[in-house]
Design a protein around this motif. Structure first.
Motif, PDB file in Angstrom:
ATOM      1  N   ASP A 156      -5.753 -75.106  21.651  1.00 59.43           N
ATOM      2  CA  ASP A 156      -5.767 -76.066  20.550  1.00 59.43           C
ATOM      3  C   ASP A 156      -4.514 -76.928  20.655  1.00 59.43           C
ATOM      4  O   ASP A 156      -3.393 -76.439  20.488  1.00 59.43           O
ATOM      5  N   ILE A 157      -4.704 -78.208  20.934  1.00 57.49           N
ATOM      6  CA  ILE A 157      -3.568 -79.103  21.179  1.00 57.49           C
ATOM      7  C   ILE A 157      -2.717 -79.289  19.918  1.00 57.49           C
ATOM      8  O   ILE A 157      -1.499 -79.440  20.011  1.00 57.49           O
ATOM      9  N   GLY A 158      -3.337 -79.218  18.767  1.00 58.49           N
ATOM     10  CA  GLY A 158      -2.590 -79.320  17.518  1.00 58.49           C
ATOM     11  C   GLY A 158      -1.684 -78.124  17.314  1.00 58.49           C
ATOM     12  O   GLY A 158      -0.514 -78.274  16.945  1.00 58.49           O
ATOM     13  N   LEU A 159      -2.214 -76.911  17.557  1.00 53.98           N
ATOM     14  CA  LEU A 159      -1.386 -75.705  17.435  1.00 53.98           C
ATOM     15  C   LEU A 159      -0.287 -75.688  18.494  1.00 53.98           C
ATOM     16  O   LEU A 159       0.846 -75.283  18.213  1.00 53.98           O
ATOM     17  N   ALA A 160      -0.606 -76.126  19.702  1.00 51.06           N
ATOM     18  CA  ALA A 160       0.409 -76.176  20.761  1.00 51.06           C
ATOM     19  C   ALA A 160       1.541 -77.120  20.362  1.00 51.06           C
ATOM     20  O   ALA A 160       2.726 -76.805  20.545  1.00 51.06           O
ATOM     21  N   THR A 161       1.186 -78.254  19.783  1.00 49.09           N
ATOM     22  CA  THR A 161       2.190 -79.221  19.337  1.00 49.09           C
ATOM     23  C   THR A 161       3.044 -78.632  18.219  1.00 49.09           C
ATOM     24  O   THR A 161       4.276 -78.751  18.233  1.00 49.09           O
ATOM     25  N   GLN A 162       2.406 -77.988  17.257  1.00 54.67           N
ATOM     26  CA  GLN A 162       3.135 -77.379  16.142  1.00 54.67           C
ATOM     27  C   GLN A 162       4.095 -76.301  16.619  1.00 54.67           C
ATOM     28  O   GLN A 162       5.246 -76.223  16.154  1.00 54.67           O
ATOM     29  N   GLY A 187      -0.297 -64.589  18.814  1.00 54.98           N
ATOM     30  CA  GLY A 187      -1.511 -65.212  18.286  1.00 54.98           C
ATOM     31  C   GLY A 187      -1.277 -66.504  17.524  1.00 54.98           C
ATOM     32  O   GLY A 187      -2.190 -67.032  16.894  1.00 54.98           O
ATOM     33  N   GLU A 188      -0.061 -67.061  17.603  1.00 49.36           N
ATOM     34  CA  GLU A 188       0.265 -68.246  16.821  1.00 49.36           C
ATOM     35  C   GLU A 188      -0.329 -69.537  17.388  1.00 49.36           C
ATOM     36  O   GLU A 188      -0.269 -70.573  16.727  1.00 49.36           O
ATOM     37  N   LEU A 189      -0.906 -69.474  18.573  1.00 46.69           N
ATOM     38  CA  LEU A 189      -1.624 -70.621  19.132  1.00 46.69           C
ATOM     39  C   LEU A 189      -3.124 -70.378  19.102  1.00 46.69           C
ATOM     40  O   LEU A 189      -3.891 -71.042  19.775  1.00 46.69           O
TER      41      LEU A 189
END
Length: 132
Positions: A51-57, A102-104
Motif C-alpha cells: 500500500d503506497i499510502g501506508l509506505a509513505t506514512q 504489520g504497520e504497512l
C-alpha cells in the motif's frame, strides 16, 4: 521483481570524527532526499507491491524521528559517525521493524526486500539494501 518507491526528505545537524572528513568534522547541516524502495517477486492479492499510502506514512514517521535534530546530541548515536551510509541503514532497519509489526498492512509481510537511498545532492547519494 516488482518494486515501488516512496520519497521524503530529512534535515539534520551532525559532525564527524576522523581526518578523512576534513571540514565536516565541525558541526554542519545536511539535507537529504530519502527514497525507500520496497520489493517482492509476485504482487499481492490486490496486485500491488505494498500500500503506497501506508509506505509513505511509515517512511514519514521514521524520518520524523530524525528530522530537525542534532544527531550528535542523540544518545542512540553517541560515538558514531552518522554518515549518509549509516543513516540509510538506520532508516531501512526502522522501516523493516514496522513491516514486521504489520504497520504497512498484512500484504507487506510478503515483501522480500527494501532499499533506502539518501541523496545528498543531484550528484551524490548512498544506499542500504536489506532482505525482509
Amino acid at each position: 521483481m516488482f518494486s515501488i518507491t516512496v520519497r521524503d526528505h530529512l534535515m539534520i545537524a551532525h559532525s564527524f570524527r576522523g581526518e578523512v572528513f576534513g571540514p565536516a568534522q565541525r558541526l554542519h547541516g545536511a539535507t537529504f532526499l530519502v527514497d525507500a524502495t520496497f520489493r517482492r517477486a509476485e504482487l499481492d492479492a490486490d496486485n500491488i507491491v505494498v500500500d503506497i499510502g501506508l509506505a509513505t506514512q511509515q517512511l514519514n514517521a521514521v524520518v520524523g524521528e530524525l528530522n530537525y535534530r542534532n544527531l550528535d546530541e542523540d544518545p542512540a548515536f553517541a560515538g558514531i559517525n552518522t554518515s549518509t551510509e549509516f543513516l540509510a541503514k538506520v532508516i531501512a532497519d526502522r522501516l523493516a521493524d514496522r513491516v514486521a509489526a504489520g504497520e504497512l498492512g498484512e500484504g507487506a509481510r510478503g515483501l522480500s526486500g527494501l532499499t533506502v537511498t539518501l541523496h545528498e545532492s543531484h550528484i551524490a547519494w548512498a544506499s542500504y539494501e536489506r532482505d525482509l
